[in-house]
Design an enzyme around this catalytic site. Structure first.
Site, PDB file in Angstrom:
ATOM      1  N   LYS A 135       0.830  -1.212   0.000  1.00 43.33           N
ATOM      2  CA  LYS A 135       0.000   0.000   0.000  1.00 43.33           C
ATOM      3  C   LYS A 135       0.861   1.258   0.000  1.00 43.33           C
ATOM      4  O   LYS A 135       0.601   2.191  -0.748  1.00 43.33           O
ATOM      5  CB  LYS A 135      -0.911   0.054   1.242  1.00 43.33           C
ATOM      6  CG  LYS A 135      -1.931  -1.045   1.338  1.00 43.33           C
ATOM      7  CD  LYS A 135      -2.907  -0.806   2.489  1.00 43.33           C
ATOM      8  CE  LYS A 135      -2.304  -0.774   3.876  1.00 43.33           C
ATOM      9  NZ  LYS A 135      -1.657  -2.028   4.301  1.00 43.33           N
ATOM     10  N   ARG A 161      11.608  -7.342   5.287  1.00 45.78           N
ATOM     11  CA  ARG A 161      11.641  -5.873   5.125  1.00 45.78           C
ATOM     12  C   ARG A 161      12.586  -5.207   6.123  1.00 45.78           C
ATOM     13  O   ARG A 161      12.646  -5.570   7.295  1.00 45.78           O
ATOM     14  CB  ARG A 161      10.218  -5.320   5.315  1.00 45.78           C
ATOM     15  CG  ARG A 161      10.146  -3.810   5.237  1.00 45.78           C
ATOM     16  CD  ARG A 161       8.751  -3.317   5.017  1.00 45.78           C
ATOM     17  NE  ARG A 161       7.875  -3.487   6.167  1.00 45.78           N
ATOM     18  CZ  ARG A 161       6.593  -3.112   6.170  1.00 45.78           C
ATOM     19  NH1 ARG A 161       6.043  -2.578   5.092  1.00 45.78           N
ATOM     20  NH2 ARG A 161       5.860  -3.282   7.246  1.00 45.78           N
ATOM     21  N   ARG A 167      11.703  -3.101  11.529  1.00 40.79           N
ATOM     22  CA  ARG A 167      10.693  -2.461  12.378  1.00 40.79           C
ATOM     23  C   ARG A 167      10.296  -3.434  13.478  1.00 40.79           C
ATOM     24  O   ARG A 167      10.183  -4.638  13.238  1.00 40.79           O
ATOM     25  CB  ARG A 167       9.449  -2.148  11.537  1.00 40.79           C
ATOM     26  CG  ARG A 167       9.481  -0.776  10.907  1.00 40.79           C
ATOM     27  CD  ARG A 167       8.407  -0.579   9.861  1.00 40.79           C
ATOM     28  NE  ARG A 167       7.044  -0.906  10.275  1.00 40.79           N
ATOM     29  CZ  ARG A 167       5.974  -0.660   9.527  1.00 40.79           C
ATOM     30  NH1 ARG A 167       6.096  -0.072   8.344  1.00 40.79           N
ATOM     31  NH2 ARG A 167       4.773  -0.971   9.931  1.00 40.79           N
ATOM     32  N   ARG A 225      -0.577  -8.846  13.688  1.00 43.52           N
ATOM     33  CA  ARG A 225      -1.110  -7.853  12.744  1.00 43.52           C
ATOM     34  C   ARG A 225      -1.970  -8.523  11.677  1.00 43.52           C
ATOM     35  O   ARG A 225      -3.013  -8.006  11.304  1.00 43.52           O
ATOM     36  CB  ARG A 225       0.038  -7.088  12.074  1.00 43.52           C
ATOM     37  CG  ARG A 225       0.764  -6.168  13.033  1.00 43.52           C
ATOM     38  CD  ARG A 225       2.121  -5.809  12.514  1.00 43.52           C
ATOM     39  NE  ARG A 225       2.068  -4.807  11.467  1.00 43.52           N
ATOM     40  CZ  ARG A 225       3.030  -4.620  10.563  1.00 43.52           C
ATOM     41  NH1 ARG A 225       4.087  -5.392  10.550  1.00 43.52           N
ATOM     42  NH2 ARG A 225       2.916  -3.667   9.667  1.00 43.52           N
ATOM     43  N   ARG A 254      -9.304   1.058   9.279  1.00 43.05           N
ATOM     44  CA  ARG A 254      -8.880  -0.314   9.533  1.00 43.05           C
ATOM     45  C   ARG A 254      -9.906  -1.070  10.366  1.00 43.05           C
ATOM     46  O   ARG A 254      -9.706  -2.256  10.627  1.00 43.05           O
ATOM     47  CB  ARG A 254      -7.562  -0.292  10.310  1.00 43.05           C
ATOM     48  CG  ARG A 254      -6.328  -0.594   9.458  1.00 43.05           C
ATOM     49  CD  ARG A 254      -5.138  -0.452  10.377  1.00 43.05           C
ATOM     50  NE  ARG A 254      -3.979  -1.175  10.000  1.00 43.05           N
ATOM     51  CZ  ARG A 254      -2.881  -0.608   9.471  1.00 43.05           C
ATOM     52  NH1 ARG A 254      -2.875   0.654   9.154  1.00 43.05           N
ATOM     53  NH2 ARG A 254      -1.822  -1.329   9.253  1.00 43.05           N
TER      54      ARG A 254
HETATM   55  P1  AMP Z   1       1.215   0.495   8.995  1.00 48.35           P
HETATM   56  O1  AMP Z   1       2.485   1.187   8.673  1.00 48.35           O
HETATM   57  O2  AMP Z   1       0.043   1.018   8.201  1.00 48.35           O
HETATM   58  O3  AMP Z   1       1.332  -1.009   8.920  1.00 48.35           O
HETATM   59  O4  AMP Z   1       0.871   0.849  10.522  1.00 48.35           O
HETATM   60  C1  AMP Z   1       1.763   0.529  11.555  1.00 48.35           C
HETATM   61  C2  AMP Z   1       1.017   0.405  12.869  1.00 48.35           C
HETATM   62  O5  AMP Z   1       0.388   1.661  13.189  1.00 48.35           O
HETATM   63  C3  AMP Z   1      -0.127  -0.601  12.880  1.00 48.35           C
HETATM   64  O6  AMP Z   1       0.320  -1.932  13.113  1.00 48.35           O
HETATM   65  C4  AMP Z   1      -0.971  -0.066  14.023  1.00 48.35           C
HETATM   66  O7  AMP Z   1      -0.384  -0.351  15.279  1.00 48.35           O
HETATM   67  C5  AMP Z   1      -0.864   1.438  13.812  1.00 48.35           C
HETATM   68  N1  AMP Z   1      -1.935   1.935  12.913  1.00 48.35           N
HETATM   69  C6  AMP Z   1      -1.786   2.444  11.668  1.00 48.35           C
HETATM   70  N2  AMP Z   1      -2.967   2.797  11.138  1.00 48.35           N
HETATM   71  C7  AMP Z   1      -3.901   2.517  12.088  1.00 48.35           C
HETATM   72  C8  AMP Z   1      -5.313   2.626  12.141  1.00 48.35           C
HETATM   73  N3  AMP Z   1      -6.034   3.116  11.117  1.00 48.35           N
HETATM   74  N4  AMP Z   1      -5.938   2.222  13.275  1.00 48.35           N
HETATM   75  C9  AMP Z   1      -5.246   1.727  14.332  1.00 48.35           C
HETATM   76  N5  AMP Z   1      -3.911   1.578  14.332  1.00 48.35           N
HETATM   77  C10 AMP Z   1      -3.225   1.966  13.222  1.00 48.35           C
END
Ligand code: AMP
Length: 218
Positions: free
Chosen positions: A17, A129, A161, A172, A93
């Site tokens: 994404k 990654r 990460r 996740r 989400r």
């Molecule tokens: P991402 O980089 O999009 O995978 O986001 C990394 C982390 O940020 C996720 O695993 C969640 O802990 C948090 N996060 C990102 N977007 C959201 C969201 N819309 N709602 C809740 N937690 C989020």
């Protein structure tokens, strides 16, 4: 093409994404709003919001809806988003986030792109990654920086990460199936969902997304 773009991208962690949203945002000059990036910046800056979010993120849990919804709604009221629209990456989400978004913008998302990639592929991508702590540039164990784990772009340290470690990855992906995947059907019923196969060639995936966007925003 002067109507605001209001687009969200759904997809498992590791579906690509972030990469695709960066390309689409550049092509159409629309703000790329990534909640993951917003949260990581807040963690790095050590803000109260960041400190609250960090413990959830490291475990691979979602940050509570009430924490993230207000932040996104505030961001959507900034002038670039009001003028041009936005490409949401990683939001909504959960159903509660999707409903809050509908209310905040009067139900007016134009398109939701579901970037579909098989779980085995995202597992492989996430575990290999590596990310630059300085500028966020992404590498992998099979495509590392030129000199050790030092970023080619900014010289920052390239690391894994915390939420790409095995326990957090399983958490996740389980949360994706439980809380995020139901949004696919929800947006499909509204007639604004398009599913794009995301495991193939990057350029072909981008061009398929561009075509879908062009067919709704004209
Ligand atoms: P991402 O980089 O999009 O995978 O986001 C990394 C982390 O940020 C996720 O695993 C969640 O802990 C948090 N996060 C990102 N977007 C959201 C969201 N819309 N709602 C809740 N937690 C989020």
């Amino acid at each position: 093409m002067n109507k605001p773009f209001r687009i969200a991208m759904l997809g498992k962690q590791g579906a690509g994404k972030g990469t695709q949203c960066a390309r689409i945002s550049e092509k159409f000059s629309i703000p790329h709003i990534s909640t993951g990036d917003m949260l990581r910046q807040a963690v790095k800056a050590g803000t109260e919001f960041g400190l609250k979010a960090a413990e959830y993120m490291e475990r691979g849990d979602l940050v509570p809806d009430e924490v993230i919804i207000g932040t996104v709604v505030e961001r959507l009221s900034e002038s670039d988003a009001l003028d041009r629209g936005y490409l949401l990456d990683g939001f909504p989400r959960t159903l509660a986030q999707a409903k809050a978004l509908d209310t905040a913008i009067d139900g007016a998302l134009k398109l939701v792109v579901n970037l579909d990639v098989a779980t085995e592929i995202v597992l492989e991508r996430l575990s290999s990654r590596r990310v630059c702590e300085g500028c966020g540039r992404t590498y992998s164990t099979s495509n590392p920086p030129t000199h050790g784990w030092t970023c080619d772009s900014c010289g920052g340290e390239v690391v894994q990460r915390a939420d790409d470690k095995p326990e957090a990855i399983s958490r996740r992906l389980a949360l994706y199936d439980e809380l995020t995947a139901p949004l696919i059907g929800w947006y499909d019923e509204k007639g604004i969902l398009v599913t794009i196969e995301g495991s193939g060639d990057l350029d072909i995936v981008t061009s398929n997304i561009v075509q879908s966007i062009q067919s709704v925003v004209s």
